[in-house]
Design a protein around this motif. Sequence first.
Motif, PDB file in Angstrom:
ATOM      1  N   GLU A  36       0.807  -1.214   0.000  1.00  0.00           N
ATOM      2  CA  GLU A  36       0.000   0.000   0.000  1.00  0.00           C
ATOM      3  C   GLU A  36       0.844   1.270   0.000  1.00  0.00           C
ATOM      4  N   LYS A  37       1.964   1.242   0.736  1.00  0.00           N
ATOM      5  CA  LYS A  37       2.801   2.426   0.864  1.00  0.00           C
ATOM      6  C   LYS A  37       4.024   2.374  -0.058  1.00  0.00           C
ATOM      7  N   GLU A  38       4.151   1.317  -0.847  1.00  0.00           N
ATOM      8  CA  GLU A  38       5.259   1.146  -1.797  1.00  0.00           C
ATOM      9  C   GLU A  38       6.620   1.218  -1.098  1.00  0.00           C
ATOM     10  N   ALA A  39       6.799   0.325  -0.144  1.00  0.00           N
ATOM     11  CA  ALA A  39       8.058   0.232   0.602  1.00  0.00           C
ATOM     12  C   ALA A  39       9.078  -0.575  -0.184  1.00  0.00           C
ATOM     13  N   TYR A  40      10.346  -0.372   0.148  1.00  0.00           N
ATOM     14  CA  TYR A  40      11.379  -1.261  -0.386  1.00  0.00           C
ATOM     15  C   TYR A  40      12.000  -2.094   0.723  1.00  0.00           C
ATOM     16  N   LEU A  41      11.846  -1.660   1.981  1.00  0.00           N
ATOM     17  CA  LEU A  41      12.381  -2.424   3.107  1.00  0.00           C
ATOM     18  C   LEU A  41      11.612  -2.056   4.370  1.00  0.00           C
ATOM     19  N   MET A  42      11.094  -3.070   5.073  1.00  0.00           N
ATOM     20  CA  MET A  42      10.370  -2.862   6.322  1.00  0.00           C
ATOM     21  C   MET A  42      10.956  -3.801   7.365  1.00  0.00           C
ATOM     22  N   GLU A  43      11.778  -3.259   8.242  1.00  0.00           N
ATOM     23  CA  GLU A  43      12.480  -4.058   9.244  1.00  0.00           C
ATOM     24  C   GLU A  43      11.803  -3.904  10.602  1.00  0.00           C
ATOM     25  N   THR A  44      11.715  -5.013  11.321  1.00  0.00           N
ATOM     26  CA  THR A  44      11.198  -4.968  12.685  1.00  0.00           C
ATOM     27  C   THR A  44      12.064  -5.825  13.594  1.00  0.00           C
ATOM     28  N   GLU A  45      12.024  -5.494  14.878  1.00  0.00           N
ATOM     29  CA  GLU A  45      12.532  -6.365  15.928  1.00  0.00           C
ATOM     30  C   GLU A  45      11.322  -6.860  16.699  1.00  0.00           C
ATOM     31  N   ILE A  46      11.244  -8.167  16.917  1.00  0.00           N
ATOM     32  CA  ILE A  46      10.069  -8.749  17.559  1.00  0.00           C
ATOM     33  C   ILE A  46      10.481  -9.614  18.747  1.00  0.00           C
ATOM     34  N   VAL A  47       9.545  -9.807  19.661  1.00  0.00           N
ATOM     35  CA  VAL A  47       9.721 -10.752  20.764  1.00  0.00           C
ATOM     36  C   VAL A  47       8.458 -11.588  20.879  1.00  0.00           C
ATOM     37  N   GLU A  48       8.596 -12.787  21.422  1.00  0.00           N
ATOM     38  CA  GLU A  48       7.434 -13.630  21.707  1.00  0.00           C
ATOM     39  C   GLU A  48       7.196 -13.618  23.206  1.00  0.00           C
ATOM     40  N   ARG A  49       5.994 -13.194  23.591  1.00  0.00           N
ATOM     41  CA  ARG A  49       5.640 -13.149  25.010  1.00  0.00           C
ATOM     42  C   ARG A  49       4.230 -13.691  25.188  1.00  0.00           C
ATOM     43  N   LEU A  50       4.115 -14.738  26.019  1.00  0.00           N
ATOM     44  CA  LEU A  50       2.819 -15.317  26.379  1.00  0.00           C
ATOM     45  C   LEU A  50       2.018 -15.725  25.124  1.00  0.00           C
ATOM     46  N   GLY A  51       2.733 -16.314  24.175  1.00  0.00           N
ATOM     47  CA  GLY A  51       2.080 -16.821  22.986  1.00  0.00           C
ATOM     48  C   GLY A  51       1.698 -15.768  21.963  1.00  0.00           C
ATOM     49  N   GLU A  52       2.202 -14.564  22.105  1.00  0.00           N
ATOM     50  CA  GLU A  52       1.923 -13.494  21.167  1.00  0.00           C
ATOM     51  C   GLU A  52       3.229 -12.892  20.661  1.00  0.00           C
ATOM     52  N   ILE A  53       3.205 -12.372  19.430  1.00  0.00           N
ATOM     53  CA  ILE A  53       4.366 -11.697  18.863  1.00  0.00           C
ATOM     54  C   ILE A  53       4.164 -10.192  19.033  1.00  0.00           C
ATOM     55  N   LYS A  54       5.162  -9.543  19.580  1.00  0.00           N
ATOM     56  CA  LYS A  54       5.110  -8.097  19.809  1.00  0.00           C
ATOM     57  C   LYS A  54       6.266  -7.432  19.065  1.00  0.00           C
ATOM     58  N   VAL A  55       5.983  -6.331  18.383  1.00  0.00           N
ATOM     59  CA  VAL A  55       7.011  -5.557  17.697  1.00  0.00           C
ATOM     60  C   VAL A  55       7.602  -4.560  18.686  1.00  0.00           C
ATOM     61  N   VAL A  56       8.944  -4.603  18.863  1.00  0.00           N
ATOM     62  CA  VAL A  56       9.599  -3.710  19.826  1.00  0.00           C
ATOM     63  C   VAL A  56      10.579  -2.753  19.143  1.00  0.00           C
ATOM     64  N   GLY A  57      10.664  -2.815  17.822  1.00  0.00           N
ATOM     65  CA  GLY A  57      11.518  -1.895  17.072  1.00  0.00           C
ATOM     66  C   GLY A  57      11.131  -1.937  15.605  1.00  0.00           C
ATOM     67  N   ALA A  58      11.223  -0.793  14.919  1.00  0.00           N
ATOM     68  CA  ALA A  58      10.824  -0.770  13.502  1.00  0.00           C
ATOM     69  C   ALA A  58      11.561   0.329  12.767  1.00  0.00           C
ATOM     70  N   ARG A  59      11.903   0.020  11.510  1.00  0.00           N
ATOM     71  CA  ARG A  59      12.523   1.005  10.623  1.00  0.00           C
ATOM     72  C   ARG A  59      12.088   0.692   9.204  1.00  0.00           C
ATOM     73  N   PHE A  60      11.357   1.608   8.586  1.00  0.00           N
ATOM     74  CA  PHE A  60      10.804   1.360   7.260  1.00  0.00           C
ATOM     75  C   PHE A  60      11.382   2.326   6.238  1.00  0.00           C
ATOM     76  N   GLY A  61      11.647   1.812   5.045  1.00  0.00           N
ATOM     77  CA  GLY A  61      12.101   2.644   3.943  1.00  0.00           C
ATOM     78  C   GLY A  61      11.117   2.553   2.795  1.00  0.00           C
ATOM     79  N   PHE A  62      10.768   3.711   2.200  1.00  0.00           N
ATOM     80  CA  PHE A  62       9.767   3.755   1.139  1.00  0.00           C
ATOM     81  C   PHE A  62      10.376   4.328  -0.136  1.00  0.00           C
ATOM     82  N   ASP A  63       9.812   3.904  -1.270  1.00  0.00           N
ATOM     83  CA  ASP A  63      10.338   4.290  -2.575  1.00  0.00           C
ATOM     84  C   ASP A  63       9.901   5.709  -2.919  1.00  0.00           C
TER      85      ASP A  63
END
Length: 683
Positions: A486-513
């Motif tokens: 939708e946003k025409e990205a070229y790179l979408m990076e995240t840092e994730i953790v698993e806690r209590l059976g759920e995935i949580k995003v704790v860091g993000a850096r996105f690059g768009f064209d």
Amino acid sequence: MRVVQPIRYGPRFVVPRQQALRRNFGTTVRLQSYADTLPNLRIGAHTRVMFQGFTGKQATANAKDSIAWGTNIVGGVRPGRTGEHFGLPVLPTVQSAMKELKPDATAIYVAAHQAPGAIEEAIEAEVPLIVAVAEHIPLHDMLRIHSILKTQSKSRLVGPNSPGIISAVGKCRIGFQPLPCFSPGKIGIIAKSGTLSYETVASTTRAGLGQSLCIGVGGDIVPGTDLREALTVLENDSDTEAIALIGEIGGLGELDAAEWIRDYHSRTQSPKPIVGLIAGIHEPRGRIMGHAGAFTIAGEPDAKEKIEALVSVGVTMVTHPGQFGEAFKARLGGSTHGVNSLAGRGKLGNQRRQIHTAVRRPQTRTRFLAKPCTQQRRHLTLSEDDCMDLLREAGLNCGHYSGLGTRRFLAIGVDRSTRSPCILAAPTVDDDQIEKMVKRYPFDYRHGPDELAIERVASHLHISLKESAHESLRRLVHRLSDIFYEKEAYLMETEIVERLGEIKVVGARFGFDDAAYRSCGRQTELQKLRNTAVEDASELEAEKSGIIYIKLEGNGTIGTLVNGAGLAMNTVDALGGHATNFLDTGGKATSETVKHGFEVILKDPRVRVIFVNIFGGLTLGDMIANGIIMAFKELSPRVPVVVRIRGTNEKEGQKLIEESGLPLYAFDDFEAAKAKAIELSSA
């Protein structure tokens, strides 16, 4: 999973994920082999060439020169019009042109926002060879086109962001290469950079070797023809006795080429000698170096590793394109004595890379999460807060890292080897581990990530077996891919953790064209998130003048001004730690861009000398010399200027510099000019 809304691509809507492109491409849809189109690259005197955008200013100038040189141009297309141009037929559609002109190739000379439609029309008409020279075609338009190319076996694409393809032997030019540099001969040339290829042409011409077939694969993120494919063509070209391979930072193409060369040597009794050059050794991490594809992401090799890979398979490496001529004379004579080779810097050994195998790199962090990178002309990178807001809008669980749970790396990016989007994943975010543990999982641009790929990602990330954790990861991957489209990205990076059976995003850096906005006016809301307050003032000023300027860290004292991204990277590499900046005026430097370049460079107090390195291909050497003289007189710089001019009208340009009476030092030899610049910077 929410429904993805259609994105407007020019005059039509395309649903990028859930719905495959429903266009009729005749019988080609059933053949499924883009590799079958490689022979279409063998152009020559027999090749019938047409132009799309035939009556436009650029196409007219190019066609005039190409016809005079001997290219067999048979006519062209101007939508909705018929008539003549240069006494040749002008037809309203590519389909009608194919029927009446029977071309073997088409040269597309239209603006970037029109180019995707023109390429698609040529594919639908089954034109054998399509050459697209335009820069700044949006990435997602090209990903869509590659998803089409993979379903057919009639049309081969060269470009975009490429000077094109030219046969010096067959006098066939499909592109905008500077014709005075070329001479019929025996050296085949493959290059990501236009200016570096022109320098190589000039060097092999001066050495009396000449050129056979020169393929400009271009500096785009996902080129239509890559280095390995071009090597395959030159292997079987009877006019080619040796091959020049010119690469740069970005992607895995040079490692793919190295693996091809290893196999080629193992199955060939007398392989053709290959001499190579890689630009971007002194790449500042996380920056885009002029070309759209000249950047590295997690799992991609840097320039030094690419050099090591090529050296390990017997490629002679040079440090400047002016050295190609002598290197080839030595290799063709059966000796490497006296050649400025990079052999001995390291070996790749017998490593063989599979589709999901990461490339091991030196322990340096290049991920955008490592360090916010400032705005480039081509790409827009958002702050972490803005990225988190986009994720929250998508209904994802995100927040600060509490210190509990293992952080893992998950991203949506582009696999340049497969020319498709991919998931990138690593079970750690540790600087010393992520580069060798990241794996990529390509997926079809038309359909999005499939369930099998997501399960493999879960296994590689060591996600627990809880169904809730897998469902949470599945939701995250699909939401990331939604934003990617939708946003025409070229790179979408995240840092994730698993806690209590759920995935949580704790860091993000996105690059768009950024090209989606600049070329096509899309993503206007996204552009409003750009924060120029955190960007370098000099880089912003250069951007307004159409110049790409990157201030380098360190104690350098030589400011550089170069035409062409590849040559600019190579100039910084050759100067080593002496360069204060990367500056690309664009492929066609003018007196105005030279003046603006001087103004930006002189604002850096470290600069003690300016080194101007211009190869006059499309640009005339005497015009550049006059521009330098005018800029010097107007700005009265406090530092000396070393000028190296080669190419078209080089003697006239050098003479103007020498006779100016100003503290300007004129050279035609790069090594001599470099030595003088270093000498003056130390005085």
